[in-house]
Design a protein around this motif. Structure first.
Motif, PDB file in Angstrom:
ATOM      1  N   VAL A 270      -0.373 -11.445  -3.670  1.00 21.27           N
ATOM      2  CA  VAL A 270      -0.455 -10.521  -2.897  1.00 21.27           C
ATOM      3  C   VAL A 270       0.667 -10.260  -2.293  1.00 21.27           C
ATOM      4  CG1 VAL A 270      -2.262  -9.689  -1.085  1.00 21.27           C
ATOM      5  CG2 VAL A 270      -2.628 -11.262  -2.738  1.00 21.27           C
ATOM      6  N   LEU A 271       0.890  -8.917  -2.162  1.00 21.85           N
ATOM      7  CA  LEU A 271       1.949  -8.429  -1.432  1.00 21.85           C
ATOM      8  C   LEU A 271       1.409  -7.761  -0.159  1.00 21.85           C
ATOM      9  CD1 LEU A 271       3.931  -6.182  -4.004  1.00 21.85           C
ATOM     10  CD2 LEU A 271       4.422  -8.720  -3.352  1.00 21.85           C
ATOM     11  N   VAL A 272       2.009  -7.963   1.234  1.00 16.59           N
ATOM     12  CA  VAL A 272       1.905  -7.522   2.454  1.00 16.59           C
ATOM     13  C   VAL A 272       2.863  -6.915   3.026  1.00 16.59           C
ATOM     14  CG1 VAL A 272       1.034  -8.171   4.786  1.00 16.59           C
ATOM     15  CG2 VAL A 272      -0.070  -9.520   2.833  1.00 16.59           C
ATOM     16  N   ALA A 273       2.609  -5.620   3.306  1.00 16.23           N
ATOM     17  CA  ALA A 273       3.861  -4.788   3.592  1.00 16.23           C
ATOM     18  C   ALA A 273       3.537  -4.204   5.167  1.00 16.23           C
ATOM     19  CB  ALA A 273       3.871  -3.772   2.568  1.00 16.23           C
ATOM     20  N   CYS A 274       4.636  -3.891   5.774  1.00 18.82           N
ATOM     21  CA  CYS A 274       4.802  -2.813   6.977  1.00 18.82           C
ATOM     22  C   CYS A 274       6.000  -2.164   6.625  1.00 18.82           C
ATOM     23  CB  CYS A 274       4.532  -3.862   8.225  1.00 18.82           C
ATOM     24  SG  CYS A 274       5.928  -4.795   8.907  1.00 18.82           S
ATOM     25  N   GLY A 275       6.284  -1.390   7.722  1.00 21.44           N
ATOM     26  CA  GLY A 275       7.491  -0.507   7.642  1.00 21.44           C
ATOM     27  C   GLY A 275       9.120  -1.454   7.470  1.00 21.44           C
ATOM     28  N   ALA A 276       9.202  -2.486   8.316  1.00 28.18           N
ATOM     29  CA  ALA A 276      10.222  -3.095   8.325  1.00 28.18           C
ATOM     30  C   ALA A 276      10.051  -4.494   7.709  1.00 28.18           C
ATOM     31  CB  ALA A 276      10.688  -3.300   9.739  1.00 28.18           C
ATOM     32  N   GLY A 277       8.743  -4.934   7.424  1.00 28.84           N
ATOM     33  CA  GLY A 277       8.521  -6.220   6.654  1.00 28.84           C
ATOM     34  C   GLY A 277       8.613  -7.411   7.865  1.00 28.84           C
ATOM     35  N   ILE A 278       8.311  -7.305   8.885  1.00 30.26           N
ATOM     36  CA  ILE A 278       8.749  -8.205  10.021  1.00 30.26           C
ATOM     37  C   ILE A 278       7.392  -8.178  10.805  1.00 30.26           C
ATOM     38  CG2 ILE A 278      10.084  -9.081  12.132  1.00 30.26           C
ATOM     39  CD1 ILE A 278      12.342  -7.541  10.736  1.00 30.26           C
TER      40      ILE A 278
ATOM     41  N   ASP B  49      -0.666 -16.391  -3.964  1.00 26.34           N
ATOM     42  CA  ASP B  49       0.688 -16.557  -3.192  1.00 26.34           C
ATOM     43  C   ASP B  49       0.627 -15.114  -2.808  1.00 26.34           C
ATOM     44  OD1 ASP B  49       3.491 -16.729  -2.708  1.00 26.34           O
ATOM     45  OD2 ASP B  49       4.027 -15.833  -4.851  1.00 26.34           O
ATOM     46  N   VAL B  50       1.032 -15.255  -1.187  1.00 25.95           N
ATOM     47  CA  VAL B  50       1.084 -14.111  -0.456  1.00 25.95           C
ATOM     48  C   VAL B  50       2.570 -13.837   0.179  1.00 25.95           C
ATOM     49  CG1 VAL B  50       0.167 -12.934   1.610  1.00 25.95           C
ATOM     50  CG2 VAL B  50      -1.198 -14.505   0.649  1.00 25.95           C
ATOM     51  N   GLN B  51       2.982 -12.759  -0.170  1.00 24.94           N
ATOM     52  CA  GLN B  51       4.629 -12.393   0.111  1.00 24.94           C
ATOM     53  C   GLN B  51       4.571 -11.211   0.903  1.00 24.94           C
ATOM     54  OE1 GLN B  51       6.793 -11.449  -3.445  1.00 24.94           O
ATOM     55  NE2 GLN B  51       8.454 -11.315  -2.228  1.00 24.94           N
ATOM     56  N   GLN B  52       5.624 -11.551   1.892  1.00 30.60           N
ATOM     57  CA  GLN B  52       5.741 -10.396   3.194  1.00 30.60           C
ATOM     58  C   GLN B  52       6.985  -9.216   2.530  1.00 30.60           C
ATOM     59  OE1 GLN B  52       6.170 -12.184   6.912  1.00 30.60           O
ATOM     60  NE2 GLN B  52       6.580 -10.500   7.833  1.00 30.60           N
ATOM     61  N   ILE B  53       6.589  -8.331   2.641  1.00 29.43           N
ATOM     62  CA  ILE B  53       7.563  -7.192   2.107  1.00 29.43           C
ATOM     63  C   ILE B  53       7.881  -6.083   2.901  1.00 29.43           C
ATOM     64  CG2 ILE B  53       7.665  -8.031  -0.166  1.00 29.43           C
ATOM     65  CD1 ILE B  53       5.953  -5.250  -0.887  1.00 29.43           C
ATOM     66  N   LYS B  54       8.920  -5.136   2.777  1.00 29.25           N
ATOM     67  CA  LYS B  54       8.946  -3.763   3.464  1.00 29.25           C
ATOM     68  C   LYS B  54       8.288  -2.920   2.429  1.00 29.25           C
ATOM     69  CE  LYS B  54      13.751  -4.640   5.042  1.00 29.25           C
ATOM     70  NZ  LYS B  54      14.940  -4.523   4.785  1.00 29.25           N
ATOM     71  N   ILE B  55       7.346  -1.924   3.172  1.00 24.85           N
ATOM     72  CA  ILE B  55       6.798  -1.112   2.202  1.00 24.85           C
ATOM     73  C   ILE B  55       7.787  -0.596   1.400  1.00 24.85           C
ATOM     74  CG2 ILE B  55       6.866   1.038   3.996  1.00 24.85           C
ATOM     75  CD1 ILE B  55       4.152   0.093   1.573  1.00 24.85           C
ATOM     76  N   ALA B  56       9.112  -0.076   1.441  1.00 24.26           N
ATOM     77  CA  ALA B  56      10.019   0.308   0.635  1.00 24.26           C
ATOM     78  C   ALA B  56      10.099  -0.401  -0.666  1.00 24.26           C
ATOM     79  CB  ALA B  56      11.280   0.689   1.218  1.00 24.26           C
ATOM     80  N   GLU B  57       9.838  -1.590  -0.626  1.00 26.87           N
ATOM     81  CA  GLU B  57       9.989  -2.530  -1.663  1.00 26.87           C
ATOM     82  C   GLU B  57       8.565  -2.672  -2.682  1.00 26.87           C
ATOM     83  OE1 GLU B  57      12.673  -6.122  -0.059  1.00 26.87           O
ATOM     84  OE2 GLU B  57      10.405  -6.026   0.770  1.00 26.87           O
ATOM     85  N   ALA B  58       7.561  -2.007  -2.248  1.00 23.46           N
ATOM     86  CA  ALA B  58       6.319  -2.383  -2.869  1.00 23.46           C
ATOM     87  C   ALA B  58       6.205  -1.752  -4.185  1.00 23.46           C
ATOM     88  CB  ALA B  58       5.289  -1.562  -2.134  1.00 23.46           C
ATOM     89  N   ALA B  59       6.930  -0.594  -4.563  1.00 24.97           N
ATOM     90  CA  ALA B  59       6.717   0.079  -5.858  1.00 24.97           C
ATOM     91  C   ALA B  59       7.768  -1.038  -6.831  1.00 24.97           C
ATOM     92  CB  ALA B  59       7.449   1.510  -5.816  1.00 24.97           C
ATOM     93  N   SER B  60       8.877  -1.508  -6.467  1.00 22.03           N
ATOM     94  CA  SER B  60       9.475  -2.149  -7.386  1.00 22.03           C
ATOM     95  C   SER B  60       8.942  -3.743  -7.558  1.00 22.03           C
ATOM     96  CB  SER B  60      11.057  -2.231  -6.828  1.00 22.03           C
ATOM     97  OG  SER B  60      11.114  -3.208  -5.625  1.00 22.03           O
ATOM     98  N   LYS B  61       8.022  -4.134  -6.498  1.00 21.43           N
ATOM     99  CA  LYS B  61       7.515  -5.613  -6.795  1.00 21.43           C
ATOM    100  C   LYS B  61       6.179  -5.353  -7.406  1.00 21.43           C
ATOM    101  CE  LYS B  61      10.499  -7.453  -3.197  1.00 21.43           C
ATOM    102  NZ  LYS B  61      10.835  -8.743  -3.416  1.00 21.43           N
TER     103      LYS B  61
ATOM    104  N   ALA C  16       2.577  -8.278  -9.208  1.00 18.43           N
ATOM    105  CA  ALA C  16       1.593  -8.486  -7.994  1.00 18.43           C
ATOM    106  C   ALA C  16       0.237  -8.130  -8.548  1.00 18.43           C
ATOM    107  CB  ALA C  16       1.936  -7.918  -6.920  1.00 18.43           C
ATOM    108  N   ASP C  17      -0.847  -8.637  -7.759  1.00 22.00           N
ATOM    109  CA  ASP C  17      -2.372  -8.081  -8.062  1.00 22.00           C
ATOM    110  C   ASP C  17      -2.737  -7.164  -6.995  1.00 22.00           C
ATOM    111  OD1 ASP C  17      -2.708  -9.768 -10.501  1.00 22.00           O
ATOM    112  OD2 ASP C  17      -1.941 -11.387  -9.162  1.00 22.00           O
ATOM    113  N   MET C  18      -2.211  -7.108  -5.912  1.00 27.68           N
ATOM    114  CA  MET C  18      -2.720  -6.342  -4.995  1.00 27.68           C
ATOM    115  C   MET C  18      -1.708  -6.120  -3.721  1.00 27.68           C
ATOM    116  SD  MET C  18      -5.950  -7.258  -1.984  1.00 27.68           S
ATOM    117  CE  MET C  18      -6.207  -8.650  -2.799  1.00 27.68           C
ATOM    118  N   LEU C  19      -1.671  -4.941  -3.078  1.00 23.76           N
ATOM    119  CA  LEU C  19      -0.890  -4.576  -2.032  1.00 23.76           C
ATOM    120  C   LEU C  19      -1.733  -4.452  -0.949  1.00 23.76           C
ATOM    121  CD1 LEU C  19       2.058  -3.673  -0.814  1.00 23.76           C
ATOM    122  CD2 LEU C  19       1.424  -1.265  -1.773  1.00 23.76           C
ATOM    123  N   ILE C  20      -1.443  -4.984   0.188  1.00 20.70           N
ATOM    124  CA  ILE C  20      -1.900  -4.834   1.870  1.00 20.70           C
ATOM    125  C   ILE C  20      -0.932  -4.224   2.664  1.00 20.70           C
ATOM    126  CG2 ILE C  20      -3.401  -5.921   3.548  1.00 20.70           C
ATOM    127  CD1 ILE C  20      -4.251  -7.901   1.304  1.00 20.70           C
ATOM    128  N   SER C  21      -1.023  -3.088   3.054  1.00 20.01           N
ATOM    129  CA  SER C  21      -0.181  -2.385   3.999  1.00 20.01           C
ATOM    130  C   SER C  21      -0.657  -2.321   5.472  1.00 20.01           C
ATOM    131  CB  SER C  21       0.386  -0.993   3.396  1.00 20.01           C
ATOM    132  OG  SER C  21       1.423  -0.444   4.223  1.00 20.01           O
TER     133      SER C  21
END
Length: 99
Positions: free
Chosen positions: A6-14, A36-48, A52-57
């Motif tokens: 699972v990818l968890v994203a916000c603008g800055a990933g913080i 496995d939950v990974q914290q990312i920047k929303i700009a990274e979502a397309a490349s990741k 992954a199985d799901m994106l939560i933003s």
């Protein structure tokens, strides 16, 4: 059921993604979903997304993704958390059964 990613994203990933990541980890763990939950920047979502199985933003989604994507402002505002929890669980369980 297999482990999902699972990818968890916000603008800055913080900031807000940290809060949401903890909520999602707890929700999935309490409901028996191995993730496995990974914290990312929303700009990274397309490349990741391919790994992954799901994106939560916590921010507006800038594009469409090939994986299920959930806008999770309810985890920040507290409004509609029950429905949001159910949506996340439904997607996670489906992904875990398909892997």
């Amino acid at each position: 059921m297999k482990k999902i990613k699972v990818l968890v994203a916000c603008g800055a990933g913080i900031a807000t993604s940290t809060v949401v990541m903890q909520k999602v980890e707890n929700l999935l763990s309490e409901n028996g979903v191995d993730a496995d939950v990974q914290q990312i920047k929303i700009a990274e979502a397309a490349s990741k997304q391919d790994d992954a199985d799901m994106l939560i933003s916590t921010t507006i989604l800038p594009t469409e993704y090939r994986i299920p994507a959930v806008t999770a402002l309810g985890y920040i505002s507290g409004v509609g958390m029950d429905k949001l929890d159910q949506k996340v669980l439904d997607i996670a369980r489906k992904a875990a059964s398909e892997r």
